[in-house]
Write a protein that holds these residues in place. Structure first.
Motif, PDB file in Angstrom:
ATOM      1  N   GLY A 126       0.822  -1.204   0.000  1.00  0.00           N
ATOM      2  CA  GLY A 126       0.000   0.000   0.000  1.00  0.00           C
ATOM      3  C   GLY A 126       0.851   1.247   0.000  1.00  0.00           C
ATOM      4  O   GLY A 126       2.018   1.221  -0.394  1.00  0.00           O
ATOM      5  N   PHE A 127       0.280   2.343   0.471  1.00  0.00           N
ATOM      6  CA  PHE A 127       1.010   3.614   0.496  1.00  0.00           C
ATOM      7  C   PHE A 127       0.440   4.513   1.586  1.00  0.00           C
ATOM      8  O   PHE A 127      -0.733   4.397   1.951  1.00  0.00           O
ATOM      9  CB  PHE A 127       0.970   4.289  -0.879  1.00  0.00           C
ATOM     10  N   CYS A 165      -2.801   6.579   1.319  1.00  0.00           N
ATOM     11  CA  CYS A 165      -4.018   5.810   1.028  1.00  0.00           C
ATOM     12  C   CYS A 165      -5.155   6.264   1.950  1.00  0.00           C
ATOM     13  O   CYS A 165      -5.000   6.302   3.169  1.00  0.00           O
ATOM     14  CB  CYS A 165      -3.746   4.324   1.228  1.00  0.00           C
ATOM     15  N   VAL A 176      -8.149   1.820   2.102  1.00  0.00           N
ATOM     16  CA  VAL A 176      -7.764   0.400   2.172  1.00  0.00           C
ATOM     17  C   VAL A 176      -6.607   0.159   3.147  1.00  0.00           C
ATOM     18  O   VAL A 176      -6.682  -0.726   4.004  1.00  0.00           O
ATOM     19  CB  VAL A 176      -7.398  -0.141   0.759  1.00  0.00           C
ATOM     20  N   CYS A 177      -5.566   0.975   3.040  1.00  0.00           N
ATOM     21  CA  CYS A 177      -4.388   0.739   3.884  1.00  0.00           C
ATOM     22  C   CYS A 177      -4.636   0.982   5.369  1.00  0.00           C
ATOM     23  O   CYS A 177      -4.318   0.119   6.186  1.00  0.00           O
ATOM     24  CB  CYS A 177      -3.200   1.537   3.383  1.00  0.00           C
ATOM     25  N   HIS A 188      -4.368   0.050  -6.025  1.00  0.00           N
ATOM     26  CA  HIS A 188      -3.469  -1.076  -5.711  1.00  0.00           C
ATOM     27  C   HIS A 188      -4.196  -2.306  -5.174  1.00  0.00           C
ATOM     28  O   HIS A 188      -5.335  -2.217  -4.711  1.00  0.00           O
ATOM     29  CB  HIS A 188      -2.392  -0.630  -4.725  1.00  0.00           C
TER      30      HIS A 188
HETATM   31 NI    NI Z   1      -4.130   1.507   0.133  1.00  0.00          NI
END
Ligand code: NI
Length: 205
Positions: free
Chosen positions: A78-79, A82, A85-86, A170
Motif C-alpha cells: 500500500g502507500f 491511502c 484500504v491501507c 493497488h
Molecule cells: Ni491503500
C-alpha cells in the motif's frame, strides 16, 4: 381393432446413439489430451507468488527476505497517502495480532510501499506509529519496488487526481507465506477477524 405393432429396435436410432457415444468419447479423450499436454503444462507454468526481495527499512537500512528466514510472513502492499484500504488493513492487522496472543511472535507482518517516490523510510515510520508497533514497514527504490511487485503479483498504478497530484490504485488483501517462504493464500480485504485469524494460525503450523 388391431394392436399397435410392438416397438422394434429402430436401426436409425441405434446409429444415432452410437454416433453420440463416439462424440462423447472423443470429447472426453480430447479433454484428457488437453490436460495431459497443454493444460497440465500450463498449470505447472503458473507464475509463483513470492521469492527474494531487497527493500529499505524505516531506518534506511537494507532489508531482504533473508531477514525473515524461517518465520511465516504476512505481507501487504500500500502507500501512506491511502485514504481507506491501507489504514483499514493496518487497523485489522492490529486486531489480528491481539487475537493471536503469544502466537503473534511466530509471524511477521510487513507493510510494503508501492509508492516509493513519496514514501520515504521516515514517512513510513511516522505513518506506522499510529498502528500496532509489531508491523514492519518497508519501502525502496522504484526499481526495488517494481521487482517485488512483479514477483509478488501485486498490481499498483498511479491515478492522477484533479488537483494535479496522484493517488495509487493497488491490490488489497494480505499475502500469507509459511516459514519456508511458500505462498499460502491471502486474507481478503475486510475479511472477518475470525476467519482471518484462522488463516494466519494455519500458516504457523
Ligand atoms: Ni491503500
Amino acid at each position: 381393432m388391431a394392436n399397435p405393432t410392438p416397438a422394434r429396435p429402430n436401426p436409425t436410432r441405434k446409429v444415432l446413439w452410437i454416433g453420440a457415444a463416439v462424440i462423447l468419447l472423443m470429447a472426453g479423450w480430447g479433454t484428457l489430451g488437453w490436460y495431459l499436454t497443454g493444460g497440465f503444462k500450463m498449470a505447472h507454468e503458473m507464475p509463483s507468488v513470492g521469492g527474494p526481495f531487497e527493500l529499505i527499512g524505516t531506518d534506511g537500512q537494507t532489508v531482504t527476505d533473508r531477514d525473515f528466514a524461517g518465520k511465516p510472513r504476512a505481507m501487504f502492499f500500500g502507500f501512506t497517502y491511502c485514504p481507506d484500504v491501507c489504514p483499514t488493513t493496518l487497523a485489522d492487522v492490529g486486531t489480528w495480532l491481539k487475537a493471536l496472543g503469544d502466537k503473534a511472535d511466530d509471524i511477521r507482518f510487513i507493510f510494503v510501499s508501492i509508492d516509493p517516490e513519496r514514501d520515504t523510510p521516515q514517512l513510513i515510520k511516522d505513518y506506522l506509529s499510529a498502528f500496532d508497533p509489531r508491523i514492519t514497514g518497508l519501502t525502496g527504490s522504484v526499481q526495488q519496488v517494481d521487482a517485488i511487485k512483479r514477483n509478488y503479483r501485486v498490481y499498483a498504478k498511479k491515478v492522477p487526481t484533479e488537483d494535479g497530484d496522484y493517488t495509487m490504485d493497488h491490490t488489497a488483501g494480505v499475502y500469507l507465506f509459511d516459514k519456508n517462504g511458500t505462498f499460502a493464500g491471502t486474507v481478503d480485504y475486510t475479511e472477518p477477524a475470525e476467519t482471518a485469524v484462522k488463516k494466519i494460525e494455519a500458516v504457523l503450523n
